[in-house]
Enzyme design. Structure first.
Site, PDB file in Angstrom:
ATOM      1  N   ASP A  65       0.824  -1.211   0.000  1.00 43.78           N
ATOM      2  CA  ASP A  65       0.000   0.000   0.000  1.00 43.78           C
ATOM      3  C   ASP A  65       0.858   1.261   0.000  1.00 43.78           C
ATOM      4  OD1 ASP A  65       0.911  -0.553   2.584  1.00 43.78           O
ATOM      5  OD2 ASP A  65      -1.082  -0.936   3.391  1.00 43.78           O
ATOM      6  N   ASN A 134      -7.817  -2.747  14.279  1.00 44.48           N
ATOM      7  CA  ASN A 134      -9.222  -2.928  13.874  1.00 44.48           C
ATOM      8  C   ASN A 134      -9.400  -4.070  12.879  1.00 44.48           C
ATOM      9  OD1 ASN A 134      -8.205  -1.916  11.510  1.00 44.48           O
ATOM     10  ND2 ASN A 134      -9.509  -0.109  11.417  1.00 44.48           N
ATOM     11  N   GLU A 141      -9.876  -1.395   5.152  1.00 43.45           N
ATOM     12  CA  GLU A 141     -10.515  -1.096   6.424  1.00 43.45           C
ATOM     13  C   GLU A 141     -11.800  -1.912   6.582  1.00 43.45           C
ATOM     14  OE1 GLU A 141      -8.799   0.282   8.488  1.00 43.45           O
ATOM     15  OE2 GLU A 141      -8.020   2.253   7.947  1.00 43.45           O
TER      16      GLU A 141
END
Ligand code: F6R
Length: 255
Positions: A65, A134, A141
């Site tokens: 990324d 998370n 995400e």
């Protein structure tokens, strides 16, 4: 999913380096992660390269990324980070270390071009991964489709706050990123996810033992036929099936 538990973060790095070296000996195309977790593994690989044990001359690499809007020379761009922490210290061909173009005028076109470049290279043989608190992998995400190719994404406020430690303030963390998608990641031949520290225990429990769900992007490893999760005791703290993982490890049937 093969879960390997090691007493310390240093031993996680040693186990990860052993696996990567096996791939590199076969001239593998590597998928590389940035962030804090793989740094110790990169140090092991650099050490073993300097000891004459391994050459990366036949390998190439694709980063997971990149932040949108950080030029390659920016200290926190992943283009810069991976060179600083790893690839400048080994004999990999610099031109063979690819990352998404975070400065492209059209980031959507850059995402498509990156996906195509991975395909044109014959795919990634071994993909190193960290995991966000998370449950994100790459910058996928919670809520990202499990089949996504490389794409433009918006960081979760939790990730912005987690990554603020690398910048002067949270306001300096770019909001937008280019990331290999969960579909891209799933096409790699071998996934090797590393997690260390108590703060990763919940994410590790969710990815290994929770439901397969876009709300925990790392749970996509449950779909992969060759996924290895290497964690330290602290990161293993939330696992219910722990004794079985230790039993498997103690009774491995070698190929
Ligand atoms: C980095 C990346 C991220 C990190 C994750 C964990 O290229 O894709 O998914 O792996 O945010 O970061 P650390 O290791 O800093 O806790």
């Amino acid at each position: 999913m093969h879960i390997i538990i090691r007493p310390t973060a240093d031993e996680v790095a040693i186990a990860a380096a052993d696996i990567l070296i096996d791939h590199v000996r076969r001239g593998a195309t590597l998928g590389l992660a940035t962030g804090s977790t793989p740094v110790a593994t990169y140090k092991q690989l650099i050490r073993r390269h300097r000891a004459g044990e391994i050459s990366f001359a036949d390998s190439r690499a694709f980063l997971l990324d990149e932040y949108i809007g950080l030029p390659p020379e920016h200290e926190q761009s992943y283009h810069h980070t991976i060179r600083h922490e790893f690839t400048d210290h080994i004999d990999i061909d610099e031109a063979g270390v690819a990352s998404p173009d975070g400065m492209a005028a059209d980031p959507y076109a850059a995402a498509a071009a990156y996906e195509q470049a991975i395909i044109d290279a014959g795919g990634i043989d071994v993909q190193l991964l960290g995991v966000g608190t998370n449950g994100h992998i790459g910058f996928n995400e919670p809520g990202t489709a499990l089949t996504m190719p490389t794409h433009v994404d918006t960081l979760h406020p939790q990730t912005i706050s987690d990554n603020a430690r690398f910048f002067d303030s949270a306001a300096d963390v770019p909001i937008h990123v280019l990331t290999q998608g969960l579909g891209t990641i799933q096409r790699a031949g071998h996934l090797v996810l590393l997690a260390t520290g108590e703060h990763k225990a919940e994410a590790v429990a969710s990815l290994a033992e929770g439901p397969l769900t876009a709300m925990c992007p790392a749970s996509v490893l449950q779909l992969h036929a060759n996924a290895t999760v290497i964690i330290d005791e602290d990161a293993a703290g939330g696992l219910r099936n722990l004794e079985y993982y230790r039993f498997v490890e103690a009774n491995l049937l070698k190929r």
